[in-house]
Design a protein around this motif. Structure first.
Motif, mmCIF file in Angstrom:
data_model
loop_
_atom_site.group_PDB
_atom_site.id
_atom_site.type_symbol
_atom_site.label_atom_id
_atom_site.label_comp_id
_atom_site.label_asym_id
_atom_site.label_seq_id
_atom_site.Cartn_x
_atom_site.Cartn_y
_atom_site.Cartn_z
ATOM 1 N N LEU A 170 0.810 -1.225 0.000
ATOM 2 C CA LEU A 170 0.000 0.000 0.000
ATOM 3 C C LEU A 170 0.840 1.271 0.000
ATOM 4 C CD1 LEU A 170 -2.906 -0.960 2.444
ATOM 5 C CD2 LEU A 170 -2.809 -1.173 -0.057
ATOM 6 N N ALA A 171 2.134 1.118 -0.195
ATOM 7 C CA ALA A 171 3.013 2.288 -0.178
ATOM 8 C C ALA A 171 2.691 3.283 -1.282
ATOM 9 C CB ALA A 171 4.473 1.846 -0.291
ATOM 10 N N ASP A 172 2.027 2.832 -2.332
ATOM 11 C CA ASP A 172 1.669 3.723 -3.436
ATOM 12 C C ASP A 172 0.265 4.301 -3.276
ATOM 13 O OD1 ASP A 172 0.277 1.373 -3.809
ATOM 14 O OD2 ASP A 172 0.621 1.278 -5.980
ATOM 15 N N THR A 173 -0.303 4.183 -2.069
ATOM 16 C CA THR A 173 -1.644 4.706 -1.795
ATOM 17 C C THR A 173 -1.566 5.712 -0.644
ATOM 18 O OG1 THR A 173 -2.341 3.157 -0.053
ATOM 19 C CG2 THR A 173 -2.492 2.398 -2.343
ATOM 20 N N SER A 174 -2.729 6.228 -0.266
ATOM 21 C CA SER A 174 -2.813 7.171 0.855
ATOM 22 C C SER A 174 -2.933 6.470 2.196
ATOM 23 C CB SER A 174 -4.030 8.082 0.665
ATOM 24 O OG SER A 174 -5.225 7.306 0.645
ATOM 25 N N VAL A 175 -2.866 5.131 2.191
ATOM 26 C CA VAL A 175 -3.124 4.350 3.399
ATOM 27 C C VAL A 175 -1.810 3.979 4.078
ATOM 28 C CG1 VAL A 175 -4.226 2.310 4.372
ATOM 29 C CG2 VAL A 175 -5.201 3.405 2.328
ATOM 30 N N LYS A 176 -1.654 4.409 5.328
ATOM 31 C CA LYS A 176 -0.513 4.009 6.147
ATOM 32 C C LYS A 176 -0.880 2.750 6.923
ATOM 33 C CE LYS A 176 0.978 8.803 7.013
ATOM 34 N NZ LYS A 176 -0.229 9.516 6.483
#
Length: 254
Positions: A170-176
């Motif tokens: 998910l590093a390419d999303t807004s989700v941490k």
């Protein structure tokens, strides 16, 4: 993760660490939705803490997760934080499969499949939010085993590696993806744990953990100081001594 201004769903938060964290986040200016299996506890929390919403959910049941997710997202379309708090911890004796197999299966269903299903139910929505967080909950026992709880230890080790892996994806999303790593805390997770002098007082744990969330908004793991004895035994080179110390001092380890 920012400490305020979020809409947070915490399944498994009608007692213990989950409830204490829910109340603290509510006090910090977040909209909090408490999830749990027991309707009477949910009703009491809603009555005693105006502003906190509740939803019934059994994280050991895939259908219940799907229904609760639909309800939460319908009522709270601005949801941006999921805390996969729900879990069970039970002792097992692996000398006899008849005594441990059902417990082991229930532990894996709740502690591993539960978080996986929760993330699956919410991740598409969370990706639409400009700043979102999935907080998983592992344990110091993911890194140092307590003799009496093999499946619990293994389930929390699975959550640690799941957190590490999903964070990469998910590093390419807004989700941490943030992993909360508690030590033994004085809750009712196991019989007698509330009075265990070796366990960390609940209020101290939550105060320190929330302080770390506030001071380290980009942290990958939230580790209170007390859990580092278990977390880093192998890295320090004293793993065998840590295992021995844990199982000598914990009443459930003997």
């Amino acid at each position: 993760m920012d400490i305020s201004g979020n809409t947070v769903f915490i399944p498994g938060s009608t007692s213990g660490i989950g409830l204490a964290l829910a109340l603290e986040l509510h006090a910090r200016g977040n909209k909090v939705i408490v999830g749990g299996r027991r309707a009477e506890l949910l009703a009491r929390i809603a009555a005693e803490h105006p502003g906190i919403d509740t939803v019934r959910i059994d994280t050991g049941d895939a259908g219940s997760i799907a229904a609760a997710a639909a309800q939460v997202l319908a009522d709270h379309p601005d949801l941006n934080v999921l805390v996969t708090m729900a879990g069970i911890m039970r002792t097992e004796d692996w000398h006899d499969p008849a005594t441990f197999l059902a417990t082991a299966e229930a532990t894996v269903t709740t502690n591993v499949l539960g978080p996986i299903r929760l993330v699956a139910a919410f991740v598409e929505h969370l990706r639409t939010r400009p700043d979102a967080t999935i907080m998983t909950v592992s344990s110091g026992l993911a890194f140092t085993p307590l003799k009496a709880t093999p499946s619990y230890n293994a389930s929390k080790a699975a959550i640690h590696m799941l957190s590490e892996s999903v964070r990469l994806q998910l590093a390419d999303t807004s989700v941490k993806v943030v992993e909360l790593v508690p030590p033994s805390v004085r809750t009712a997770l196991l019989p007698g744990q509330e009075d265990n002098e070796h366990a960390m007082p609940l209020d101290e744990f939550v105060t320190e953990a929330v302080g770390l969330i506030e001071s380290r908004p980009d942290a990958k793991e939230i580790q209170v100081e007390r859990v580092k004895f278990l977390r880093y035994g192998e890295a320090r080179g004293d793993y065998d001594q840590v295992v021995a110390a844990l199982n000598d001092t914990d009443p459930h380890g003997k």
